[in-house]
Design a protein around this motif. Structure first.
Motif, short mmCIF file in Angstrom:
data_model
loop_
_atom_site.label_atom_id
_atom_site.label_comp_id
_atom_site.label_asym_id
_atom_site.label_seq_id
_atom_site.Cartn_x
_atom_site.Cartn_y
_atom_site.Cartn_z
N ALA A 79 40.74 48.75 37.81
CA ALA A 79 41.67 47.84 38.48
C ALA A 79 41.99 46.65 37.58
CB ALA A 79 41.08 47.37 39.81
N LEU A 80 40.99 46.12 36.93
CA LEU A 80 41.19 44.99 36.04
C LEU A 80 42.06 45.37 34.85
CD1 LEU A 80 40.54 42.15 35.01
CD2 LEU A 80 38.42 43.07 34.04
N ALA A 81 41.78 46.52 34.25
CA ALA A 81 42.56 46.96 33.09
C ALA A 81 44.01 47.20 33.48
CB ALA A 81 41.94 48.22 32.51
N PHE B 88 30.61 50.32 38.49
CA PHE B 88 31.51 49.27 37.99
C PHE B 88 32.86 49.82 37.53
CE2 PHE B 88 31.03 50.65 33.73
CZ PHE B 88 31.75 49.83 32.87
N LEU B 89 32.99 51.14 37.46
CA LEU B 89 34.22 51.73 36.92
C LEU B 89 35.47 51.45 37.76
CD1 LEU B 89 32.83 55.12 35.56
CD2 LEU B 89 33.63 53.15 34.22
N VAL C 180 35.54 40.89 30.08
CA VAL C 180 36.68 41.77 29.82
C VAL C 180 37.98 41.06 30.18
CG1 VAL C 180 37.79 43.92 30.52
CG2 VAL C 180 35.32 43.87 30.14
N THR C 181 37.97 40.30 31.26
CA THR C 181 39.16 39.57 31.68
C THR C 181 39.61 38.59 30.60
OG1 THR C 181 38.47 39.72 33.99
CG2 THR C 181 40.14 38.07 33.46
N VAL D 58 41.76 52.65 29.93
CA VAL D 58 40.31 52.83 30.00
C VAL D 58 40.00 54.27 29.67
CG1 VAL D 58 38.26 52.69 31.47
CG2 VAL D 58 40.12 51.04 31.78
N THR D 59 39.15 54.48 28.70
CA THR D 59 38.82 55.85 28.28
C THR D 59 37.86 56.50 29.27
OG1 THR D 59 36.87 55.25 26.99
CG2 THR D 59 39.02 55.08 25.89
#
Length: 311
Positions: free
Chosen positions: A128-130, A122-123, A95-96, A137-138
């Motif tokens: 945090a990454l998004a 993992f959410l 994703v990164t 994030v939906t």
């Protein structure tokens, strides 16, 4: 004789057919606005043959539902060492990496859809990454009636439930109680309870949710069903596949002594849920540029990665 067969007659004009009416009509697919962001499917697993197969099939379903959507899959965790792709094919991206490439190419920030039916460990890291890239994030895919449908189908495939309530023939191995198993702790089990209610309405048998990653949770749920009078309880995984350790599923069936259906996998309704979840997020996202500029960035960012992920 048609007018086209009469000399001198004007050519027939094709007129659009009237939209079908009634409860059985095919729903019209909404058009995706030009310049809309890509759909980035966040997979809570390392890339591998099993997870890759499920993910690619789901993305194929999404593209069949919405031809204009650009799709890609990002794996969490990465499943690789720095500088090396885990599978060596270039298809297994994180994703990164995909968010960074979209930013570098000037593409709209992708809409991130987590590939889980409910709460999952993992959410928080995904959010945090998004947030670092300003990505949306939906919600998770469930609870939803389509998930109850998918679980019902997997149970029927395993011979543990009737295919539908209209068929009145008996199934010797049919379950008279179902434990809806999931991963993500108690929060996931609580959320699964809603889908469990929908499943119970379909099967006309009691359904209890349990978390595979909480020791004793499945056994307690099986015991509860037996106290309610169930003689032949069965396990029904409310997991798509990549988010759950296969050993947890096998251990739950062995320890409980109950037969189990298969995970949902790339069931058609799961792909439809991914597509509808993405579409529901689009009004809140403002496209940054049009289609022509996106074509100029082809191959340099998420667009190229999405093509590889689909192969």
């Amino acid at each position: 004789m048609s007018t086209a067969a009469i000399p001198g007659a004007p050519l027939p004009v094709r007129t659009p057919g009237s939209r079908a009416r009634g409860r059985h009509r095919r729903p019209e697919r909404p058009e995706i606005p030009a310049g809309s962001p890509a759909l980035l499917l966040a997979v809570p697993a390392a890339a591998g043959p099993e997870s890759r197969s499920v993910v690619e099939e789901l993305l194929s379903i999404v593209r069949s539902e919405q031809n204009g959507v650009l799709t890609a899959a990002g794996y969490l965790p990465a499943g690789r060492t720095d500088g090396e792709h885990s599978g060596g094919t270039g298809a297994e991206r994180t994703v990164t990496e995909l968010l960074a490439e979209a930013a570098e190419a000037g593409l709209p920030t992708p809409v991130v859809v987590p590939l889980v039916p409910g709460p999952h460990g993992f959410l928080p890291d995904l959010h945090a990454l998004a947030a670092e890239y300003g990505a949306q994030v939906t919600d998770t895919l469930g609870p939803h009636p389509l998930l109850a449908e998918a679980v019902h189908v997997r149970l029927s495939e395993a011979g543990l439930a009737r295919a539908d309530r209209a068929r009145l023939f008996a199934i010797a191995t049919a379950a008279d109680g179902v434990v809806l198993t999931t991963v993500g702790g108690q929060a996931a089990a609580d959320a699964a309870g809603i889908t469990g209610m929908l499943l119970a309405a379909r099967l006309a048998v009691p359904v209890v949710a349990a978390a595979l990653d909480i020791p004793g949770s499945v056994a307690e749920a099986v015991a509860h069903l037996k106290e309610m009078g169930a003689q032949n309880p069965a396990l029904a995984p409310l997991v798509i596949g990549p988010e759950a350790d296969a050993e947890l599923l096998a251990a739950a069936a062995e320890e409980s002594g109950c037969p189990s259906a298969a995970p949902l996998g790339a069931y058609q309704a799961v792909g439809q849920l991914v597509a509808s979840t993405y579409l529901a997020a689009l009004p809140a996202v403002a496209p940054e540029f049009g289609t022509d500029e996106a074509e100029d960035a082809d191959g340099n960012g998420l667009r190229g990665a999405g093509r590889h992920a689909a192969q």
